[in-house]
Design a protein around this motif. Sequence first.
Motif, mmCIF file in Angstrom:
data_model
loop_
_atom_site.group_PDB
_atom_site.id
_atom_site.type_symbol
_atom_site.label_atom_id
_atom_site.label_comp_id
_atom_site.label_asym_id
_atom_site.label_seq_id
_atom_site.Cartn_x
_atom_site.Cartn_y
_atom_site.Cartn_z
ATOM 1 N N ALA A 1 96.444 123.115 4.105
ATOM 2 C CA ALA A 1 97.057 122.617 2.871
ATOM 3 C C ALA A 1 95.986 122.117 1.897
ATOM 4 C CB ALA A 1 98.050 121.506 3.191
ATOM 5 N N PHE A 2 94.975 121.410 2.411
ATOM 6 C CA PHE A 2 93.878 120.910 1.570
ATOM 7 C C PHE A 2 93.116 122.074 0.949
ATOM 8 C CE2 PHE A 2 89.540 119.612 0.764
ATOM 9 C CZ PHE A 2 89.676 118.353 0.175
ATOM 10 N N LEU A 3 92.776 123.067 1.749
ATOM 11 C CA LEU A 3 91.956 124.179 1.275
ATOM 12 C C LEU A 3 92.665 125.041 0.241
ATOM 13 C CD1 LEU A 3 90.147 125.262 4.563
ATOM 14 C CD2 LEU A 3 89.175 124.016 2.619
ATOM 15 N N THR B 1 82.688 111.352 0.021
ATOM 16 C CA THR B 1 84.008 111.959 0.111
ATOM 17 C C THR B 1 84.267 112.805 -1.126
ATOM 18 O OG1 THR B 1 85.050 109.996 -0.838
ATOM 19 C CG2 THR B 1 84.947 110.133 1.575
ATOM 20 N N PHE B 2 85.106 113.817 -0.956
ATOM 21 C CA PHE B 2 85.365 114.782 -2.008
ATOM 22 C C PHE B 2 86.837 115.144 -2.051
ATOM 23 C CE2 PHE B 2 81.154 115.498 -0.211
ATOM 24 C CZ PHE B 2 80.344 115.384 -1.342
ATOM 25 N N ALA B 3 87.359 115.269 -3.261
ATOM 26 C CA ALA B 3 88.711 115.778 -3.482
ATOM 27 C C ALA B 3 88.631 117.299 -3.591
ATOM 28 C CB ALA B 3 89.273 115.180 -4.770
ATOM 29 N N VAL C 1 79.966 114.200 6.864
ATOM 30 C CA VAL C 1 79.810 113.271 7.980
ATOM 31 C C VAL C 1 78.528 112.445 7.869
ATOM 32 C CG1 VAL C 1 79.581 113.098 10.495
ATOM 33 C CG2 VAL C 1 81.210 114.715 9.511
ATOM 34 N N GLU C 2 77.406 113.098 7.628
ATOM 35 C CA GLU C 2 76.121 112.396 7.649
ATOM 36 C C GLU C 2 75.967 111.405 6.501
ATOM 37 O OE1 GLU C 2 76.569 115.684 7.773
ATOM 38 O OE2 GLU C 2 75.836 116.277 9.741
ATOM 39 N N SER C 3 76.372 111.787 5.279
ATOM 40 C CA SER C 3 76.181 110.913 4.119
ATOM 41 C C SER C 3 77.359 109.981 3.884
ATOM 42 C CB SER C 3 75.953 111.749 2.851
ATOM 43 O OG SER C 3 77.160 112.419 2.480
ATOM 44 N N ILE D 1 89.480 113.902 6.219
ATOM 45 C CA ILE D 1 89.923 112.538 6.515
ATOM 46 C C ILE D 1 91.060 112.229 5.544
ATOM 47 C CG2 ILE D 1 89.286 110.087 6.554
ATOM 48 C CD1 ILE D 1 87.803 111.625 8.664
ATOM 49 N N GLY D 2 92.277 112.189 6.070
ATOM 50 C CA GLY D 2 93.428 111.978 5.193
ATOM 51 C C GLY D 2 93.553 113.126 4.207
ATOM 52 N N LYS D 3 93.414 112.825 2.924
ATOM 53 C CA LYS D 3 93.527 113.848 1.887
ATOM 54 C C LYS D 3 92.200 114.062 1.173
ATOM 55 C CE LYS D 3 98.436 113.199 1.195
ATOM 56 N NZ LYS D 3 98.937 114.398 1.785
#
Length: 106
Positions: A93-95, A40-42, A35-37, A28-30
């Motif tokens: 790009a995120f990974l 969010t994580f960087a 999904v369930e909880s 989601i974005g960056k």
Amino acid sequence: MSIHAYRTVAEAVRALEQRGFTANFELIGKTFRAVESGKTFAPGDLTIVEHHRFEGASDPEELAVVYAIQAKDGTRGTLVDAYGVYANPDLSAFLKDVSIQEDRAA
């Protein structure tokens, strides 16, 4: 990559779920979101524990990678992305900023 050999994406996801990778991650974005909880994580919060690549012999849409990912808070889950030209460029790009755990002998 892991020592496990799975024939299908569904088989890999089921096996990982049985091993405790139960969260479903999405980009989601960056940030990654479980999904369930809703957590969010960087990228720095995550480690790719293992991945499994599937290369469809006759159908390019069967090209996929299943990632087993663990967050610093202990959340463990999976993420499936297309491989090759169908891959999500934002996800790729995120990974690139997510650490990868070295293989361990089982």
